[in-house]
Design a protein around this motif. Sequence first.
Motif, mmCIF file in Angstrom:
data_model
loop_
_atom_site.group_PDB
_atom_site.id
_atom_site.type_symbol
_atom_site.label_atom_id
_atom_site.label_comp_id
_atom_site.label_asym_id
_atom_site.label_seq_id
_atom_site.Cartn_x
_atom_site.Cartn_y
_atom_site.Cartn_z
ATOM 1 N N LYS A 154 -12.532 -25.270 -13.530
ATOM 2 C CA LYS A 154 -12.351 -24.907 -12.126
ATOM 3 C C LYS A 154 -11.248 -25.743 -11.476
ATOM 4 N N LEU A 156 -11.423 -28.829 -10.504
ATOM 5 C CA LEU A 156 -11.959 -29.622 -9.394
ATOM 6 C C LEU A 156 -11.494 -31.071 -9.500
ATOM 7 N N PHE A 202 0.038 -28.897 -2.829
ATOM 8 C CA PHE A 202 0.719 -27.923 -3.686
ATOM 9 C C PHE A 202 2.189 -27.752 -3.336
ATOM 10 N N THR B 105 -19.282 -25.269 -4.555
ATOM 11 C CA THR B 105 -18.072 -25.050 -5.349
ATOM 12 C C THR B 105 -17.892 -23.560 -5.644
ATOM 13 N N GLY B 106 -18.939 -22.934 -6.137
ATOM 14 C CA GLY B 106 -18.841 -21.531 -6.551
ATOM 15 C C GLY B 106 -18.772 -21.412 -8.057
ATOM 16 N N PHE B 121 -10.274 -22.382 -5.884
ATOM 17 C CA PHE B 121 -10.595 -23.813 -5.929
ATOM 18 C C PHE B 121 -9.454 -24.684 -5.397
ATOM 19 N N ASP B 122 -8.847 -24.220 -4.298
ATOM 20 C CA ASP B 122 -7.797 -24.997 -3.641
ATOM 21 C C ASP B 122 -8.409 -26.303 -3.140
ATOM 22 N N LEU B 123 -9.622 -26.207 -2.619
ATOM 23 C CA LEU B 123 -10.413 -27.377 -2.238
ATOM 24 C C LEU B 123 -11.669 -27.367 -3.086
ATOM 25 N N ASP B 124 -12.268 -28.541 -3.295
ATOM 26 C CA ASP B 124 -13.596 -28.552 -3.907
ATOM 27 C C ASP B 124 -14.622 -28.755 -2.796
#
Lengths: 222, 290
Positions: A154, A156, A202, B105-106, B121-124
């Motif tokens: 993901k 993260l 980004f 999170t998802g 997932f640009d942010l957690d």
Amino acid sequence: MIITRPRDWARVEANLEEIGARRVFIMGCGQCATVAKTGGEEEVLQAKAAIEQSGREVAGWTIGEVACHEGDTKLTARKHHDALETADAVLVLSCGAGVQTVADAVDKPVLPGLESVFLGNVVRHGVFEERCQMCGECVLDLTAGICPVTTCPKGLLNGPCGGMWEGMCEVLTDRECIHVLIRRRLSAQRRVASGSLAPKDFSKKLKPGSVNLRAGRKETGR
Amino acid sequence: MSRLRDALERGEFVITGEVAPPLGTDMTGLRESIAILGPQCHALNVTDNQGATLHLSSLAASRTVLEMGFEPIFQQTCRDRNRLALQSDLLAAWTFGLENLLVVTGDDPRGGDHPEAKGVFDLDSTQLLAVAAGMNEGRDMHERELAGGTGFYLGAAVFPEAEPWDVQLDRALRKVEAGAMFFQTQAVFDLDKFARAAEELRPSGVKLIAGILLLKSPRVVRFVNERLAGLMIPEAIAARIERATDPLEESIVLAIEQARELLAVADGVHVMPLGVDGAVERIIAEAGIG
């Protein structure tokens, strides 16, 4: 190392069919695609056999030293000028960067023969793994030299997610959770995890990237 | 003020339920679930493309809960939206009157019904909590002042049974640091592990709502163990459901036992009835937690 995989051959065939190509010139790459076993001599000869099997002719083939090197590829094209002149299309067995370099150097329809998949570590001969996504903002100083952006499915920065179970990753269930590994290595080195990591910037990696050292290190996105 | 927050802060044992928005625009089923669960619960979680499968948005369905006179817990995952969309939806949620926010999170898209989708997932979830906490103080994530901020009661998820616990605990504490005021947990099967989590998290002031999953059939047991997380359901419990002549009845009895035990160690329970909404009233009544 840019890791590539063979493109669905039916799609390559369809591409040749669409432009009515009867004679095809094939170019491989002596660097990454050779190591990845997708665009070296063996694979170029396999492509040659496949093209001939479909009733087309192969005008010639070569394996450039580095397909993505513009000067080198221009030189290769010049060396094979006569054969290229007789070809209706050029099939390139390299990453997308190499395909575009050839497309700039040769005034013929140029087609990709591979799919570019990732920047890979060579774990051992024939085994490649993605460890870096070239994000432009390295966090390896904070994560014990293990990149969560790339190696957590993901991506993260702060993990683990709710799916981690017995230290294993939820998505790639045969692998340990990267956030557990990071923490373990940090404590083994008596380093303290530095709180929550901030969201990634980004803008540090804007497309398309470029660096020009001749212009006083001019870069995009900076 | 959020009734959920009010109840938790007064020390009342809370009950939360869960409803899933439809795949489509027909809200009949959703409204039926809300009508059954709403009167039993302090608040209802409204899932956000749960299991990475397409559903109507949590934002719209949360509003439906509110319109029907009940209190929603608006769920936001980090999977489907970048930081612009997330912030913009949080602002929208507040204008709709959604006061409870659960940030997760998802699930990864490759396990869902659109496996070809890009997971954002640009942010957690920790970062999104911090963003929401900032909005509660009237600023966006660039520290710019908002023309009207939010006042969310901020929640997050924790998995008390997942090992290694030190990693889980650290992550949970960071969520608290980022702004989480309550936790809802994944289904609890090991009470000792839940008690361990409660002991270590409670000093931070965070409230802990323990998950109860209605294991309504052997198929659900297999699904959770095979698809959700390792061997989460212990052998003894799995066997109890699998050997029961009436697995649904057995799962209700089990949920009642679990709820009764959790009364002593949790601040509330989060019941996930998996469609058997009608069982919730009985679980609450027989466990004596209502």
